[in-house]
Design an enzyme around this catalytic site. Sequence first.
Site, PDB file in Angstrom:
ATOM      1  N   ARG A  30       0.832  -1.189   0.000  1.00  0.00           N
ATOM      2  CA  ARG A  30       0.000   0.000   0.000  1.00  0.00           C
ATOM      3  C   ARG A  30       0.877   1.253   0.000  1.00  0.00           C
ATOM      4  O   ARG A  30       1.878   1.292   0.725  1.00  0.00           O
ATOM      5  CB  ARG A  30      -0.877  -0.004   1.263  1.00  0.00           C
ATOM      6  CG  ARG A  30      -2.292   0.444   1.033  1.00  0.00           C
ATOM      7  CD  ARG A  30      -3.103   0.400   2.323  1.00  0.00           C
ATOM      8  NE  ARG A  30      -3.359  -0.952   2.826  1.00  0.00           N
ATOM      9  CZ  ARG A  30      -4.324  -1.748   2.391  1.00  0.00           C
ATOM     10  NH1 ARG A  30      -5.136  -1.351   1.443  1.00  0.00           N
ATOM     11  NH2 ARG A  30      -4.494  -2.943   2.910  1.00  0.00           N
ATOM     12  N   HIS A 101       8.662   1.349 -10.025  1.00  0.00           N
ATOM     13  CA  HIS A 101       7.389   0.902  -9.438  1.00  0.00           C
ATOM     14  C   HIS A 101       6.234   1.391 -10.308  1.00  0.00           C
ATOM     15  O   HIS A 101       6.320   2.448 -10.937  1.00  0.00           O
ATOM     16  CB  HIS A 101       7.225   1.405  -7.997  1.00  0.00           C
ATOM     17  CG  HIS A 101       7.412   2.884  -7.854  1.00  0.00           C
ATOM     18  ND1 HIS A 101       8.657   3.475  -7.789  1.00  0.00           N
ATOM     19  CD2 HIS A 101       6.515   3.888  -7.785  1.00  0.00           C
ATOM     20  CE1 HIS A 101       8.511   4.780  -7.679  1.00  0.00           C
ATOM     21  NE2 HIS A 101       7.222   5.061  -7.677  1.00  0.00           N
TER      22      HIS A 101
END
Length: 109
Positions: A30, A101
């Site tokens: 998260r 990412h």
Amino acid sequence: MQSDCIFCKIIQKELPADFLFENENLVVFRDINPKAPVHQLIVPRQHLRSINDITISDGQILTEMIFTAQKMAVKLKIDRSGYKLLFNVEKGGGQVIFHLHLHLLGGWK
Ligand code: AMP
Ligand code: ZN
């Protein structure tokens, strides 16, 4: 593993994160500062700086990152309402963590 990289440390479990999925190639956790109701980061275990540094030989991990995002979206039931997949590339593109990412953003009403 790059010793001064926050995401390498998260992957090595030297720093905490809220892990949602992991396998031998990548992890999903998260985002600590969510910019959407759903905000997850899909991160390859291998330290690559940014999209600028990838070559054709990284095709498999990139495909797996996108496929993982698709699976996470289904799991969260945001696949039909829709979501965004985002790579920020280098400083001018908003990248602040220089370990590749993919952002998965969604869940808006
Ligand atoms: P970027 O701007 O594409 O480099 O995105 C980096 C993202 O990492 C930002 O959305 C941050 O909120 C997130 N982030 C930074 N540190 C952490 C952390 N320790 N755990 C989870 N997410 C983080
Ligand atoms: Zn790293």
